[in-house]
Design an enzyme around this catalytic site. Sequence first.
Site, PDB file in Angstrom:
ATOM      1  N   CYS A   1       2.727   1.564  11.879  1.00 42.64           N
ATOM      2  CA  CYS A   1       3.874   2.308  11.344  1.00 42.64           C
ATOM      3  C   CYS A   1       4.357   3.493  12.428  1.00 42.64           C
ATOM      4  O   CYS A   1       5.318   3.905  12.102  1.00 42.64           O
ATOM      5  CB  CYS A   1       3.404   3.098  10.116  1.00 42.64           C
ATOM      6  SG  CYS A   1       2.906   1.762   8.930  1.00 42.64           S
TER       7      CYS A   1
ATOM      8  N   THR B   1      11.608  -7.632 -11.930  1.00 41.74           N
ATOM      9  CA  THR B   1      10.861  -8.973 -12.023  1.00 41.74           C
ATOM     10  C   THR B   1       9.926  -8.941 -10.997  1.00 41.74           C
ATOM     11  O   THR B   1       9.924  -8.759 -10.094  1.00 41.74           O
ATOM     12  CB  THR B   1      11.827  -9.864 -11.695  1.00 41.74           C
ATOM     13  OG1 THR B   1      13.240  -9.631 -12.559  1.00 41.74           O
ATOM     14  CG2 THR B   1      11.674 -11.392 -11.675  1.00 41.74           C
TER      15      THR B   1
ATOM     16  N   ASN C   1      -7.303   3.862   9.310  1.00 43.49           N
ATOM     17  CA  ASN C   1      -6.707   2.754   9.980  1.00 43.49           C
ATOM     18  C   ASN C   1      -6.680   2.817  11.331  1.00 43.49           C
ATOM     19  O   ASN C   1      -6.356   1.807  12.093  1.00 43.49           O
ATOM     20  CB  ASN C   1      -5.245   2.721   9.410  1.00 43.49           C
ATOM     21  CG  ASN C   1      -4.279   4.161   9.688  1.00 43.49           C
ATOM     22  OD1 ASN C   1      -4.830   5.030   8.994  1.00 43.49           O
ATOM     23  ND2 ASN C   1      -3.282   4.048  10.316  1.00 43.49           N
TER      24      ASN C   1
ATOM     25  N   GLY D   1       0.757  -1.202   0.116  1.00 39.67           N
ATOM     26  CA  GLY D   1      -0.016  -0.019   0.078  1.00 39.67           C
ATOM     27  C   GLY D   1       0.886   1.392  -0.043  1.00 39.67           C
ATOM     28  O   GLY D   1       0.484   1.974  -0.525  1.00 39.67           O
ATOM     29  N   THR D   2       2.187   1.403   0.606  1.00 36.00           N
ATOM     30  CA  THR D   2       2.715   2.622   0.703  1.00 36.00           C
ATOM     31  C   THR D   2       3.415   2.961  -0.670  1.00 36.00           C
ATOM     32  O   THR D   2       3.423   3.869  -0.820  1.00 36.00           O
ATOM     33  CB  THR D   2       4.087   2.321   1.956  1.00 36.00           C
ATOM     34  OG1 THR D   2       3.723   2.215   3.080  1.00 36.00           O
ATOM     35  CG2 THR D   2       4.909   3.345   1.745  1.00 36.00           C
TER      36      THR D   2
END
Length: 395
Positions: free
Chosen positions: A326, A238, A152, A72-73
Amino acid sequence: MENKIYLDHAATTPTKPAVVEAMLPYFTESFGNASSVYELSNNNRKAIANAREIVAKAINAKDDEIYFTSGGTEADNWAIKGIAEAYRAKGKHIITSQIEHHAVLHTCEYLEKHGYEVTYLPVDEFGRIRIEDLQNAIKDTTTLITIMFANNEIGTVQNIKEIGDLARANKIIFHTDAVQAFMQEDIDVVDMNIDALSISAHKIYGPKGVGAMYLRKGVKIGAFMHGGAQERHRRAGTENVPGIVGLGKAIEIASSDMNEKNARQRRLRDRLIDELLEKIPYARLNGHRTERLSNNANISFRFIEGEALLILLDMNGVCGSSGSACTSGSLDPSHVLLAIGLPHEIAHGSLRLTVGDSTTDEDIDKVLEVVPGVVERLRQMSPLYEDFLKNGSKE
């Protein structure tokens, strides 16, 4: 986790065994680089395409509007920076809110240092922006509105459709951080006029390190990373095939019983909220009472400090949080709680408990036994509480 009650699902969720099982072959026998031309790689390209289709279906998007990210960040950073830079010739004004996740706030602060103007909308006591404030903030130079779908920390859900309608009417790109809301709220990017959206796998019982960005076809954005041609030349590197497969599988599982799961979590959430407020005096619910995520209970207890509360709860077998994972190491009070009007001393005493698929009624019973005793123990050690009782103050 033996004998532990885990109530921090907003921070992260355990990867479901079925998700791990789906991922395992892509670490071993199906290990090929999806960008190569042989059959081994072709199978992996098909697996990525299948996961892309699953993500798109979950939000009513088109397959080629989904870009896989590391979470998400990254999706927030890419959407905000990429759109701001792509439309800077039109204007350099961005609108967001004061209660966004730091992945959004810090990205906006970065852009401010590079010549962009950002308006940080205030919120009401429940954590919702006022549509009239958003309308009044729009300028001729406004190119992007970024407002989270659901908070959140306090769980409040914004009126996303109304925000999207206003953005579309003013020809402004609308991005929403849906990391917490995804698979908890019904999301239809077409009906809600969402132009860009961020999600993360580890919030929905998928693996860490993978997420996705939705970008409506026709919205301009620059490449986030340069190198190869992956993700339609917009995100080189990749592909994380196991992670992408895991994200797809997690969505499949969550989609199969989303309404039933959310109804069950809502019942457990309401038990937590109602009984904690009943059992513990001088406590208040943070966030909207009904317009909130089905699993989120956030309560502030006066006269205590949140970090001490978490430590004692952990000692009693309960895992919770004082806010965003966080920022859990920060001694500063939550920017979200300050934005909804809480004074520092009350904001410091907040507890976020978020239930999950594995949470039982017995877990809630135990928490309702433990939390009141821990709060009372901390209050008995608090000079503020002692003064409060001596002075006969009113709540």
